[in-house]
Design a protein around this motif. Structure first.
Motif, mmCIF file in Angstrom:
data_model
loop_
_atom_site.group_PDB
_atom_site.id
_atom_site.type_symbol
_atom_site.label_atom_id
_atom_site.label_comp_id
_atom_site.label_asym_id
_atom_site.label_seq_id
_atom_site.Cartn_x
_atom_site.Cartn_y
_atom_site.Cartn_z
ATOM 1 N N LEU A 293 -10.000 1.831 -2.982
ATOM 2 C CA LEU A 293 -9.255 0.597 -3.236
ATOM 3 C C LEU A 293 -7.889 0.907 -3.830
ATOM 4 O O LEU A 293 -6.876 0.340 -3.409
ATOM 5 C CB LEU A 293 -10.060 -0.307 -4.179
ATOM 6 N N LEU A 294 -7.828 1.832 -4.783
ATOM 7 C CA LEU A 294 -6.539 2.226 -5.356
ATOM 8 C C LEU A 294 -5.648 2.879 -4.308
ATOM 9 O O LEU A 294 -4.437 2.635 -4.274
ATOM 10 C CB LEU A 294 -6.758 3.169 -6.539
ATOM 11 N N PHE A 295 -6.235 3.698 -3.436
ATOM 12 C CA PHE A 295 -5.466 4.336 -2.374
ATOM 13 C C PHE A 295 -4.879 3.294 -1.423
ATOM 14 O O PHE A 295 -3.707 3.366 -1.051
ATOM 15 C CB PHE A 295 -6.350 5.331 -1.616
ATOM 16 N N ILE A 296 -5.683 2.302 -1.029
ATOM 17 C CA ILE A 296 -5.202 1.232 -0.146
ATOM 18 C C ILE A 296 -4.091 0.443 -0.820
ATOM 19 O O ILE A 296 -3.071 0.121 -0.203
ATOM 20 C CB ILE A 296 -6.371 0.315 0.265
ATOM 21 N N MET A 297 -4.250 0.134 -2.103
ATOM 22 C CA MET A 297 -3.207 -0.612 -2.812
ATOM 23 C C MET A 297 -1.926 0.208 -2.907
ATOM 24 O O MET A 297 -0.821 -0.332 -2.778
ATOM 25 C CB MET A 297 -3.710 -1.019 -4.198
ATOM 26 N N TYR A 298 -2.043 1.521 -3.104
ATOM 27 C CA TYR A 298 -0.860 2.387 -3.158
ATOM 28 C C TYR A 298 -0.148 2.401 -1.811
ATOM 29 O O TYR A 298 1.077 2.253 -1.738
ATOM 30 C CB TYR A 298 -1.271 3.803 -3.566
ATOM 31 N N ILE A 299 -0.910 2.555 -0.745
ATOM 32 C CA ILE A 299 -0.313 2.584 0.606
ATOM 33 C C ILE A 299 0.366 1.252 0.908
ATOM 34 O O ILE A 299 1.489 1.217 1.420
ATOM 35 C CB ILE A 299 -1.393 2.904 1.668
#
Length: 196
Positions: free
Chosen positions: A186-192
């Motif tokens: 989820l954090l990776f998706i939000m960063y992208i």
């Protein structure tokens, strides 16, 4: 994607919380409602229905508070502004008006930026949050209503039994790892999404 994941994550915690509350209300606290009007079965049914009403009121109160907080923070000035500093203001020279572009200096007119140069309005995230809160409420209320109807028909709350069974440490470790992986993704998706 983030809206739906957030809604289902909130619904998961709400389901677990209100499921435990409903179980305790039906099987432990319902005797408080027994009396001349309600026998044991009636008190249990009343307790199960009372938890549904309490869950709905909790979501309604949360929605009201969340909308008010979002409006106060982002749309309106605060009810009580911060106090002014005690130091005397520093004098500032008056601003000098300048032309907005070189064409206004040459021809005395102002050129409006083209549509491609204007910044596009961002999404209204408040409506996304409202939709996610609605999804979480609908999922939770539907589950509690299903549990209530199942209890009326069979006298059991089948979805609650797994809440109180003992789990092995390996199963608990598996779910902790799964939740940790989900949060990292989820954090990776939000960063992208924030980069593009």
């Amino acid at each position: 994607v983030v809206r739906t994941l957030g809604a289902h994550l909130c619904a998961c915690f709400a389901l677990w919380t209100f499921t435990v509350i409903q179980h305790e209300a039906v099987f432990s606290a319902s005797h408080e409602f027994q009396g001349p009007l309600l026998d044991e079965w009636g008190a249990q049914v009343f307790s199960a229905a009372l938890v549904i009403v309490m869950a709905w009121l909790t979501f309604a109160l949360y929605r009201s508070a969340a909308i008010g907080a979002r409006e106060e923070i982002f749309k309106r000035p605060p009810l009580k502004p911060w106090p002014a500093p005690s130091n005397p203001p520093v004098p500032v020279a008056p601003a000098v008006q300048t032309s907005s572009s070189w064409t206004s200096m040459a021809w005395g007119t102002t050129v409006q930026p083209s549509a491609s140069m204007k910044k596009a309005a961002g999404p209204d995230w408040g409506s996304f949050v409202n939709t996610a809160e609605d999804e979480a409420c609908v999922i939770t209320m539907g589950y509690l209503l299903n549990q209530f109807l199942t209890f009326l028909v069979s006298g059991e709350l089948p979805g609650l039994k797994s809440t109180y069974t003992e789990h092995s440490q390996s199963m608990i470790n598996f779910w902790i790892g799964a939740i940790a992986c989900f949060l990292v993704l989820l954090l990776f998706i939000m960063y992208i999404r924030s980069r593009f």
